[in-house]
Design a protein around this motif. Structure first.
Motif, PDB file in Angstrom:
ATOM      1  N   ASP A  76      -3.874 -35.540  50.069  1.00 26.51           N
ATOM      2  CA  ASP A  76      -2.979 -36.608  49.596  1.00 26.51           C
ATOM      3  C   ASP A  76      -3.012 -37.808  50.538  1.00 26.51           C
ATOM      4  OD1 ASP A  76      -2.387 -35.097  47.466  1.00 26.51           O
ATOM      5  OD2 ASP A  76      -0.350 -34.548  48.073  1.00 26.51           O
ATOM      6  N   CYS A  80      -1.700 -31.720  51.954  1.00 31.58           N
ATOM      7  CA  CYS A  80      -1.228 -32.871  52.707  1.00 31.58           C
ATOM      8  C   CYS A  80      -2.408 -33.744  53.135  1.00 31.58           C
ATOM      9  CB  CYS A  80      -0.441 -32.394  53.931  1.00 31.58           C
ATOM     10  SG  CYS A  80       0.045 -33.715  55.027  1.00 31.58           S
ATOM     11  N   GLN A  91       4.569 -29.479  52.331  1.00 30.95           N
ATOM     12  CA  GLN A  91       3.294 -29.255  51.643  1.00 30.95           C
ATOM     13  C   GLN A  91       2.417 -28.295  52.410  1.00 30.95           C
ATOM     14  OE1 GLN A  91       1.794 -33.409  51.348  1.00 30.95           O
ATOM     15  NE2 GLN A  91       1.147 -32.854  49.274  1.00 30.95           N
ATOM     16  N   ASN A 101       2.422 -45.474  55.924  1.00 29.55           N
ATOM     17  CA  ASN A 101       2.073 -44.266  56.687  1.00 29.55           C
ATOM     18  C   ASN A 101       1.909 -44.514  58.189  1.00 29.55           C
ATOM     19  OD1 ASN A 101       2.130 -42.399  54.586  1.00 29.55           O
ATOM     20  ND2 ASN A 101       0.041 -42.895  53.941  1.00 29.55           N
ATOM     21  N   ARG A 126       6.531 -33.086  54.801  1.00 30.70           N
ATOM     22  CA  ARG A 126       6.388 -33.330  53.362  1.00 30.70           C
ATOM     23  C   ARG A 126       6.551 -32.062  52.534  1.00 30.70           C
ATOM     24  NH1 ARG A 126       1.617 -37.450  51.940  1.00 30.70           N
ATOM     25  NH2 ARG A 126       2.137 -39.167  53.315  1.00 30.70           N
TER      26      ARG A 126
END
Length: 536
Positions: free
Chosen positions: A378, A375, A370, A353, A368
């Motif tokens: 996660d 997000c 999302q 990341n 992503r």
């Protein structure tokens, strides 16, 4: 023979009085003469009309462990800082109780960081002794941190402390105060500080008057709840008859901009009633903290493991999403008014990341495909809950108002910055005060700015005879060029040293010479000068 003479400077002595031309003579770590000096010296530096100022005091930062891992303190010395005050916001690496050591470490990690070595202390006094015998290149003073006290005694439990637990916390607090801590710091935004009632805090603060200790506060809410949060800490201080310092005063979230004026009025009203209340501020319109602080408080109960467990539970996940979607009365939902595009990931631990550092949550969520809240949850799961953020949630106008407020001193609130893209305040706070607020925006005079960085914090935090350029005071001195001083750290590229600061003297030793660290380490641990500490 003098050790050092700084010649031909514009002396800004820290009092707030106008600068005057002159020289400064130093011997045995002390300023011995100010004026026109003809005496011989081992070293004479002609500063060529640069400003000579007392060394800057960073009265609010989180270098508790960094000072031990990076004893050269380049980041601060390059800014002219000669003293740091740590143990802020209820976050500190002591007291350390072996049974709760892991809880304490995960609690302070995002702000204070961690070390690759085991901590050789249990009490605050032992931490202070460890710093005192380490070879460091600036001075350090510390608070006793309330979060660390509460974790030592009762972990992350969200309940009132029992009388026995309060008695134990008082013992631990008193141990630190006796050792020379400057007071108690509380961080009511962070669990478990947030689980503590004002009554419990007042009970704990009843130890402070005996040591003339200061209560320093990261208040419960800096957004919608700004005013009740300021009122709460004023209530605690008034009830117990102690001095109060409100840290990094701001109004967070667009909906609250302008409220700092109301907050300052509460401070003024308290002072008018005879209370001793001051504030500090950092010179940026973005803050920096840990990503978990955007969550509803109930999600943080039981420490980070419990939080991550909640993210794995679909119904709790839905509840979190729902609560973050609208304003809340019980707690500050800052993201709601400010938006996920003002929350920037500044550091993560995992390599996979790393590429997200410097990007905001809205952007990452789009990458992503999302919802931003999913997000965020996660990301925290992927990083074991350890994500630092930079958060654009203040107005420039508010920042200027607090900076120019007479009872506000200026400090960096810098966090540990082992990894990622730290907030630029870590590298830029002190030069920025002069470049932006004195030279460019003319919010402060040169002399006002120096007072807010030197004699005012020294007086506030009981740091002994320093912070003024007068004979008999510690030779902690910074030399800079008012025309070229400039912070170069940006949000995109924060690891940049400033320009225009040429010499820094710590404890009488030239520690920064022409911008280069000389590897002198004359720093010390400063113990607060409590009037009555000798009688115990």
């Amino acid at each position: 023979m003098l050790d050092l003479v700084l010649k031909n400077g514009k002396i800004v002595d820290g009092t707030g009085n106008p600068w005057f031309r002159g020289d400064i003579g130093v011997k045995d770590g002390i300023i011995v003469s100010v004026g026109s000096i003809d005496q011989e010296a081992h070293k004479v530096i002609d500063v060529g009309r640069q400003i000579i100022s007392p060394g800057f005091i960073d009265g609010h930062c989180h270098s508790d462990l960094m000072i031990l891992d990076h004893p050269n303190s380049d980041i601060k010395l390059q800014q002219g800082v000669t003293t740091e005050v740590v143990g802020n916001c209820g976050l500190a690496p002591a007291p350390l109780v072996p049974s709760n050591a892991d809880l304490l470490k995960t609690y302070i990690q995002p702000v204070v960081g961690n070390t690759s070595w085991e901590w050789p202390w249990e009490t605050v006094g032992q931490y202070m002794d460890h710093v005192a015998k380490s070879s460091i290149s600036e001075h350090i003073a510390t608070y006793v941190a309330h979060g660390a006290l509460r974790i030592a005694v009762m972990g992350f439990e969200n309940r009132p402390a029992t009388p026995a637990e309060i008695a134990r916390m008082k013992e631990l607090l008193e141990e630190g105060l006796r050792a020379g801590a400057i007071g108690l710091s509380i961080g009511l935004l962070y669990a478990p500080g947030s689980y503590t009632s004002r009554e419990e805090l007042a009970e704990l603060c009843s130890v402070l008057p005996k040591y003339n200790g200061l209560l320093s506060t990261h208040i419960r809410g800096e957004g919608n709840n700004l005013l009740p949060s300021v009122a709460e800490v004023i209530w605690i201080a008034e009830k117990t008859g102690i001095s109060l310092h409100i840290s990094h005063l701001k109004a967070a979230g667009k909906i609250n901009w302008g409220k700092v004026m109301d907050a300052l009025e509460l401070v003024e009203a308290a002072r008018a009633r005879g209370m001793d209340v001051t504030v500090d501020v950092y010179p940026y319109n973005a803050g920096s903290t840990t990503l978990t602080t955007v969550l509803p408080p109930w999600v943080l109960e039981g420490g980070i493991e419990a939080t991550l467990e909640a993210f794995r539970n679909p119904s709790l996940r839905a509840r979190i999403k729902e609560e973050l979607s609208h304003e809340q009365t019980e707690w500050d939902n800052l993201v709601c008014s400010t938006g996920w595009n003002s929350v920037i990931v500044s550091s993560v631990n995992s390599d996979k990341n790393k590429h997200l550092e410097g990007k905001h949550i809205a952007e990452i969520a789009e990458m992503r495909s999302q919802h931003p809240v999913d997000c965020m949850m996660d990301l925290l799961l992927e990083e074991d809950g350890q994500i630092a953020i930079v958060y654009f949630h203040m107005s420039d106008d508010d920042v200027k108002k607090v900076i120019s407020y007479e009872k506000a001193l200026i400090a960096s609130d810098s966090l540990n910055c082992e990894i990622g893209k730290p907030h630029p305040r870590t590298y830029g706070t002190f030069p920025r005060v002069f470049a932006k607020f004195v030279r460019d925006d003319k919010v402060l005079s040169l002399e006002q700015a120096v007072r807010k960085l030197t004699s005012f914090p020294v007086q506030r935090f009981k740091l002994g005879k320093r912070g003024l350029l007068v004979p008999g005071y510690a030779a902690d001195i910074t030399v800079f060029d008012m025309e070229t001083i400039q912070d170069t750290a940006t949000f995109a590229d924060p690891r940049q040293f400033p320009t225009g600061i040429s010499h820094v003297v710590v404890g009488g030793q030239l520690t920064l010479s022409h911008g280069v660290h000389t590897h002198k380490r004359e720093g010390s641990l400063i113990r607060a000068q409590h009037c009555c500490s000798h009688h115990h």
